[in-house]
Design a protein around this motif. Structure first.
Motif, PDB file in Angstrom:
ATOM      1  N   GLU A 152      70.998 103.198  41.167  1.00 26.18           N
ATOM      2  CA  GLU A 152      69.694 103.797  40.877  1.00 26.18           C
ATOM      3  C   GLU A 152      68.949 104.092  42.179  1.00 26.18           C
ATOM      4  OE1 GLU A 152      65.598 102.785  38.415  1.00 26.18           O
ATOM      5  OE2 GLU A 152      66.981 101.171  38.899  1.00 26.18           O
ATOM      6  N   ALA A 153      68.903 103.134  43.092  1.00 26.99           N
ATOM      7  CA  ALA A 153      68.189 103.320  44.366  1.00 26.99           C
ATOM      8  C   ALA A 153      68.822 104.427  45.201  1.00 26.99           C
ATOM      9  CB  ALA A 153      68.174 102.003  45.147  1.00 26.99           C
ATOM     10  N   ALA A 154      70.140 104.483  45.215  1.00 29.44           N
ATOM     11  CA  ALA A 154      70.829 105.515  46.001  1.00 29.44           C
ATOM     12  C   ALA A 154      70.520 106.913  45.472  1.00 29.44           C
ATOM     13  CB  ALA A 154      72.336 105.257  45.991  1.00 29.44           C
ATOM     14  N   LYS A 211      67.804 107.748  43.647  1.00 28.67           N
ATOM     15  CA  LYS A 211      66.384 107.991  43.901  1.00 28.67           C
ATOM     16  C   LYS A 211      66.154 108.403  45.351  1.00 28.67           C
ATOM     17  CE  LYS A 211      64.000 105.205  40.456  1.00 28.67           C
ATOM     18  NZ  LYS A 211      63.157 104.015  40.213  1.00 28.67           N
ATOM     19  N   ALA A 212      66.910 107.797  46.264  1.00 32.54           N
ATOM     20  CA  ALA A 212      66.767 108.120  47.686  1.00 32.54           C
ATOM     21  C   ALA A 212      67.088 109.583  47.963  1.00 32.54           C
ATOM     22  CB  ALA A 212      67.675 107.215  48.523  1.00 32.54           C
ATOM     23  N   ARG A 213      67.848 110.198  47.104  1.00 35.35           N
ATOM     24  CA  ARG A 213      68.177 111.622  47.251  1.00 35.35           C
ATOM     25  C   ARG A 213      67.168 112.522  46.548  1.00 35.35           C
ATOM     26  NH1 ARG A 213      74.602 112.460  47.088  1.00 35.35           N
ATOM     27  NH2 ARG A 213      74.961 111.512  49.117  1.00 35.35           N
ATOM     28  N   GLY A 214      66.125 111.916  45.989  1.00 31.46           N
ATOM     29  CA  GLY A 214      65.043 112.693  45.403  1.00 31.46           C
ATOM     30  C   GLY A 214      65.154 112.979  43.916  1.00 31.46           C
TER      31      GLY A 214
END
Length: 94
Positions: free
Chosen positions: A3-5, A7-10
């Motif tokens: 999920e974080a990875a 989200k980090a891509r927008g």
């Protein structure tokens, strides 16, 4: 972690821990998805059980029963997401 990875891509992400053997869990997932995104265009309705941890006393691998329930449990996903898909289809002009 995934999920974080993402989200980090927008991207907008919704991660919901779901036990597909529990209809209520699957319904909560569908409700959260429709609340978060308004619409759900694609559902990857798959789940799996891997590995066998030996054989039970009956001689059958222990995961066969669970694997069968998981496979049959996919119907819960269809029941949970189908009403929203039907609503969206009716909203769109032909």
């Amino acid at each position: 972690m995934a999920e974080a990875a993402i989200k980090a891509r927008g991207a907008r992400v919704l991660a919901v821990r779901t036990n597909v053997l529990q209809d209520g869990d699957v319904e909560k997932l569908a409700d959260a998805a429709f609340r978060t995104f308004g619409n759900v265009h694609v559902v990857c309705n798959n789940a799996g059980v891997s590995g066998t941890s030996g054989k039970s006393r009956s001689g059958r691998p222990r995961s066969i029963g669970t694997g069968s329930r998981v496979n049959l449990g996919r119907a819960a996903g269809i029941r949970a997401f189908r009403p929203g898909a039907d609503r969206e289809r009716r909203r769109r002009p032909s």
